[in-house]
Motif scaffolding. Structure first.
Motif, PDB file in Angstrom:
ATOM      1  N   ILE A  11      33.517  44.550  34.422  1.00 36.64           N
ATOM      2  CA  ILE A  11      33.810  43.341  33.777  1.00 36.64           C
ATOM      3  C   ILE A  11      32.586  42.453  33.355  1.00 36.64           C
ATOM      4  CG2 ILE A  11      35.318  41.291  33.903  1.00 36.64           C
ATOM      5  CD1 ILE A  11      37.364  43.340  35.322  1.00 36.64           C
ATOM      6  N   LEU A  12      32.054  42.139  34.654  1.00 37.46           N
ATOM      7  CA  LEU A  12      30.984  41.240  34.706  1.00 37.46           C
ATOM      8  C   LEU A  12      29.552  41.799  33.761  1.00 37.46           C
ATOM      9  CD1 LEU A  12      30.681  40.234  38.287  1.00 37.46           C
ATOM     10  CD2 LEU A  12      31.000  38.683  36.385  1.00 37.46           C
ATOM     11  N   GLY A  13      29.776  43.247  33.752  1.00 38.89           N
ATOM     12  CA  GLY A  13      28.491  43.656  33.022  1.00 38.89           C
ATOM     13  C   GLY A  13      28.862  43.873  31.553  1.00 38.89           C
ATOM     14  N   ASP A  14      30.029  44.165  30.982  1.00 32.43           N
ATOM     15  CA  ASP A  14      30.524  44.226  29.618  1.00 32.43           C
ATOM     16  C   ASP A  14      30.416  42.875  29.231  1.00 32.43           C
ATOM     17  OD1 ASP A  14      30.384  47.123  30.196  1.00 32.43           O
ATOM     18  OD2 ASP A  14      32.670  47.255  30.247  1.00 32.43           O
ATOM     19  N   SER A  15      31.017  41.851  29.902  1.00 31.84           N
ATOM     20  CA  SER A  15      31.213  40.502  29.001  1.00 31.84           C
ATOM     21  C   SER A  15      29.643  39.993  28.932  1.00 31.84           C
ATOM     22  CB  SER A  15      31.886  39.517  30.100  1.00 31.84           C
ATOM     23  OG  SER A  15      31.125  39.153  31.021  1.00 31.84           O
ATOM     24  N   GLY A  16      28.979  40.098  29.994  1.00 30.40           N
ATOM     25  CA  GLY A  16      27.606  39.097  29.692  1.00 30.40           C
ATOM     26  C   GLY A  16      27.557  37.792  30.054  1.00 30.40           C
ATOM     27  N   LEU A  17      28.520  37.399  30.442  1.00 29.89           N
ATOM     28  CA  LEU A  17      28.957  36.247  30.897  1.00 29.89           C
ATOM     29  C   LEU A  17      28.932  35.703  32.288  1.00 29.89           C
ATOM     30  CD1 LEU A  17      32.061  35.818  28.209  1.00 29.89           C
ATOM     31  CD2 LEU A  17      29.630  35.115  28.100  1.00 29.89           C
ATOM     32  N   VAL A  18      28.896  34.381  32.423  1.00 32.42           N
ATOM     33  CA  VAL A  18      29.305  34.177  33.795  1.00 32.42           C
ATOM     34  C   VAL A  18      30.675  33.804  34.015  1.00 32.42           C
ATOM     35  CG1 VAL A  18      28.951  31.990  35.340  1.00 32.42           C
ATOM     36  CG2 VAL A  18      27.284  32.728  33.838  1.00 32.42           C
ATOM     37  N   LEU A  19      31.348  34.537  35.177  1.00 32.24           N
ATOM     38  CA  LEU A  19      32.815  34.625  35.239  1.00 32.24           C
ATOM     39  C   LEU A  19      33.372  34.043  36.478  1.00 32.24           C
ATOM     40  CD1 LEU A  19      33.625  38.073  33.469  1.00 32.24           C
ATOM     41  CD2 LEU A  19      33.730  35.800  32.304  1.00 32.24           C
ATOM     42  N   THR A  20      34.503  33.796  36.538  1.00 35.63           N
ATOM     43  CA  THR A  20      34.994  33.360  37.889  1.00 35.63           C
ATOM     44  C   THR A  20      35.839  34.369  38.439  1.00 35.63           C
ATOM     45  OG1 THR A  20      37.009  32.553  36.781  1.00 35.63           O
ATOM     46  CG2 THR A  20      35.540  30.916  36.928  1.00 35.63           C
ATOM     47  N   PRO A  21      36.058  34.414  39.733  1.00 38.95           N
ATOM     48  CA  PRO A  21      36.853  35.493  40.283  1.00 38.95           C
ATOM     49  C   PRO A  21      38.615  35.622  39.537  1.00 38.95           C
ATOM     50  CG  PRO A  21      35.964  34.247  42.048  1.00 38.95           C
ATOM     51  CD  PRO A  21      35.653  33.492  40.666  1.00 38.95           C
TER      52      PRO A  21
END
Length: 75
Positions: A11-21
């Motif tokens: 999910i982190l890799g595919d989005s390429g975005l900074v995300l929250t838990p």
């Protein structure tokens, strides 16, 4: 690594975005506390970087793990 780890990292890799838990948990279908614990471990292993409190992004090592170029047991 736990069975849910790949999905969290993807999910982190595919989005390429900074995300929250919370966002990762929602998209993965896991509890936020589980994702938060796993992200903390990923930070220690260098797979994920904590940008600021509660915000994470995947690292080059994390992307390498997903592509099979990095063995997480060696981190």
């Amino acid at each position: 690594m736990k069975p849910t780890d790949d999905q969290i990292l993807e999910i982190l890799g595919d989005s390429g975005l900074v995300l929250t838990p919370t966002v990762v948990a929602f998209n993965a279908g896991f509890g936020r506390s589980h994702v938060n614990r796993r992200l903390s471990e990923f930070v220690e292993k260098g797979l994920v970087r904590r940008i600021e409190r509660g915000k994470y992004e995947i690292t080059d090592d994390g992307l390498g793990y997903l592509s099979g170029d990095v063995d997480a047991s060696e981190l």
